[in-house]
Motif scaffolding. Structure first.
Motif, mmCIF file in Angstrom:
data_model
loop_
_atom_site.group_PDB
_atom_site.id
_atom_site.type_symbol
_atom_site.label_atom_id
_atom_site.label_comp_id
_atom_site.label_asym_id
_atom_site.label_seq_id
_atom_site.Cartn_x
_atom_site.Cartn_y
_atom_site.Cartn_z
ATOM 1 N N LEU A 346 0.801 -1.221 0.000
ATOM 2 C CA LEU A 346 0.000 0.000 0.000
ATOM 3 C C LEU A 346 0.835 1.272 0.000
ATOM 4 C CD1 LEU A 346 -2.736 -0.956 2.645
ATOM 5 C CD2 LEU A 346 -2.989 -0.929 0.157
ATOM 6 N N ARG A 351 -1.027 3.815 -2.400
ATOM 7 C CA ARG A 351 -2.438 3.457 -2.245
ATOM 8 C C ARG A 351 -2.936 3.665 -0.819
ATOM 9 N NH1 ARG A 351 -2.874 -2.442 -3.445
ATOM 10 N NH2 ARG A 351 -5.110 -2.084 -3.159
ATOM 11 N N ARG A 354 -5.104 6.627 -0.667
ATOM 12 C CA ARG A 354 -6.061 6.769 -1.761
ATOM 13 C C ARG A 354 -7.152 5.709 -1.728
ATOM 14 N NH1 ARG A 354 -1.636 7.155 -5.865
ATOM 15 N NH2 ARG A 354 -2.553 5.235 -6.679
ATOM 16 N N LEU A 355 -6.946 4.702 -0.906
ATOM 17 C CA LEU A 355 -7.890 3.596 -0.888
ATOM 18 C C LEU A 355 -9.238 4.076 -0.341
ATOM 19 C CD1 LEU A 355 -7.022 -0.004 -0.322
ATOM 20 C CD2 LEU A 355 -8.986 0.846 0.950
#
Length: 520
Positions: A346, A351, A354-355
């Motif tokens: 991640l 990410r 941004r997840l």
């Protein structure tokens, strides 16, 4: 690049009885004998002798492609074992993982079923414990050789260390008509048989073998524990960030084969399909198999990928059912995971922040939990955590921690650990991520290969504690703390506090663990 046939090593030559040996060579090399022939290793200034690139099985190519490993050929004279052998053909790690996960810089080739040995007692009569390392890499990447997994520190501390290369990806795990499944696992069994038959000549005790592995290596051990052909080949096992949890059912494995065949334009069926795969050059095969993950991410439909869509691993052991070992399997176990495993996937990919909440809830439900009940429990221990941080916690438990707990629950006498030291990399967000424990286990923090993952000042005291526990377990079956049971759930936590490298904890994050009871 297509693997090349190595041919006969130039170093194989007969030794004339009474042949004079230069004093420097006598001090720097030693000869040990295997069932295939004699090998010459090099002794370092630390009094550890390494024997590198010893074949434990024949090259699995040509007429042996996609078949069980066959015995290695014998040789005359003494074979120099000064350099690592080739690794299995594979695609490189994709950026940014290529800079973070240790991998070998050496060549790839057909003679990839080889292993390396480090020993403080090169010769029979040592009676030393043996540790056999199975590397990780999602069954598609990685290598057992290279500086990251140098076994000298284990040998320095009285253990004979053996590192193994085995087949990966298509050659190791693709389900093919007329060929055995799980060829990479069969390679591992062949390597353990080599250890049983030969390790006494390197100072090891074949009745005191510990197999240890991380990620795919740990998952492999989880299968080997219940594999009838592996029974009796090892006395102890250490499973790092991987246990008996992840596998493909035959129907799912057939889907993966069909996807890869379509990617390569193969339309054959039956044994003709197998022959068609064998004709594909590695320059085409390796990128195609690496591209399966990207295709899974672009089309995340369980109808297309089966259970493989949950962990995005198209190559895994193919099994009919979960292979939990018997309670009386006769193997001493040490199992555990890292506290923030999924941050490796991640944080470097950006990410983590941004997840989406939607992705978090969908994945939590796909893992078998009710998001409305589970996510508040995870959030309670992580005030202010965003969806990405909660995703890390849930995925870490599903993928790594809970399988280790279930293994400990099924085999009485198992010891459990957790690695909690947080890497300072990526502004400290990388945390106690997947594979961060490796440099500490191998007591090899000074090697620059670990710097991108661990920074420039990882604590040596933590390496002393963790490496020392692994050595003690291999020697005695006792790493230095009590076993795990359902009442106490005793867990050794490594690196949770800068003030102390170890902390004994009862049932860490009990409420989160309890969420998974009854979930499969």
């Amino acid at each position: 690049m297509e693997p090349t046939r190595p041919g006969k090593p130039e170093s194989l030559r007969p030794i004339t009885p009474g042949e004079p040996v230069r004093p420097l060579e006598a001090a720097a090399t030693r000869v040990c004998t295997t069932r295939q022939g004699a090998v010459r290793g090099r002794t370092g200034s630390d009094a550890v002798t390494s024997f590198l690139g010893i074949p434990y099985a024949a090259p699995p190519f040509g007429p042996r492609r996609f078949r069980e490993p066959a015995p290695a050929a014998s040789w005359d004279g003494v074979r120099d074992a000064f350099t690592h052998g080739p690794s299995a053909p594979r695609a490189p790690y994709a950026p940014p993982m290529d800079a973070l996960i240790p991998d070998a810089d050496g060549g790839q080739g057909e003679d990839c079923l080889n292993l390396s040995v480090w020993t403080p007692h090169p010769g029979p009569g040592g009676g030393l414990p043996v540790m056999v390392w199975l590397h990780g890499g999602a069954f598609s990447n990685g290598s057992g050789v290279g500086p990251a997994y140098d076994g000298a520190a284990f040998a320095r501390d009285g253990v004979v260390c053996v590192n193994v290369n085995y087949r990966l990806g298509t050659d190791g795990y693709l389900r093919l008509p007329g060929r055995p499944d799980n060829r990479g696992l069969l390679d591992q069994i062949a390597a353990l048989e080599w250890v049983r038959d030969n390790i006494e000549g390197f100072g090891g005790d074949p009745d005191r073998v510990t197999v240890f592995g991380e990620s795919a290596g740990g998952m492999s051990i989880g299968v080997l524990l219940a594999h009838p052909r592996a029974r009796g080949l090892f006395r102890r096992a250490i499973l790092q960030s991987g246990a008996a949890h992840h596998f493909l059912r035959p129907a799912t494995a057939d889907l993966i084969t069909a996807h890869l065949a379509a990617e390569l334009g193969i339309e054959a069926t039956g044994t003709a399909l197998t022959e068609a795969f064998a004709r594909v050059p590695f320059a085409e095969l390796l990128p195609a198999q690496a591209g399966l993950r990207a295709e899974m991410g672009a089309r995340p439909d369980p109808a297309l990928w089966g259970e493989a869509i949950l962990n995005m691993m198209p190559f895994e052991p193919v099994l009919d059912a979960l292979p939990l070992p018997a309670a009386d399997c006769g193997v001493d176990l040490l199992a555990g995971s890292n506290r923030e495993e999924y941050r490796l996937f991640l944080v470097p990919t950006e990410r983590l922040h941004r997840l989406s909440e939607r992705k978090l809830r969908e994945t939590t439900e796909a893992y078998g939990l009710d998001p409305d009940k589970a996510l508040p429990v995870y959030a309670e221990n992580r005030p202010g955590a965003g969806p990405g941080e909660l995703f890390d916690a849930v995925a870490t438990d599903w993928f790594y921690r809970i399988p280790a707990v279930r293994l400990a629950e099924s085999v009485p006498g198992t010891h459990v650990y957790e690695f909690a030291w947080r890497s300072p990399q990526y502004g400290g967000e990388l945390g106690a991520c997947h594979s961060a424990e490796l440099g500490f286990v191998f007591d090899n923090l000074r090697d620059p290969v670990y710097a991108p993952m661990l920074g420039d000042r990882p604590p040596q005291g933590l390496a002393d504690a963790m490496h020392g526990a692994w050595v003690a377990f291999a020697a005695t079956g006792e790493p230095g703390w009590d076993v795990y049971d359902r009442e106490t759930r005793t867990t050794m936590v490594f690196g949770a506090s800068p003030a102390a490298p170890t902390e004994l904890v009862r049932d860490p994050r009990a409420a989160e663990r309890a969420l998974w009871e009854g979930v499969r």
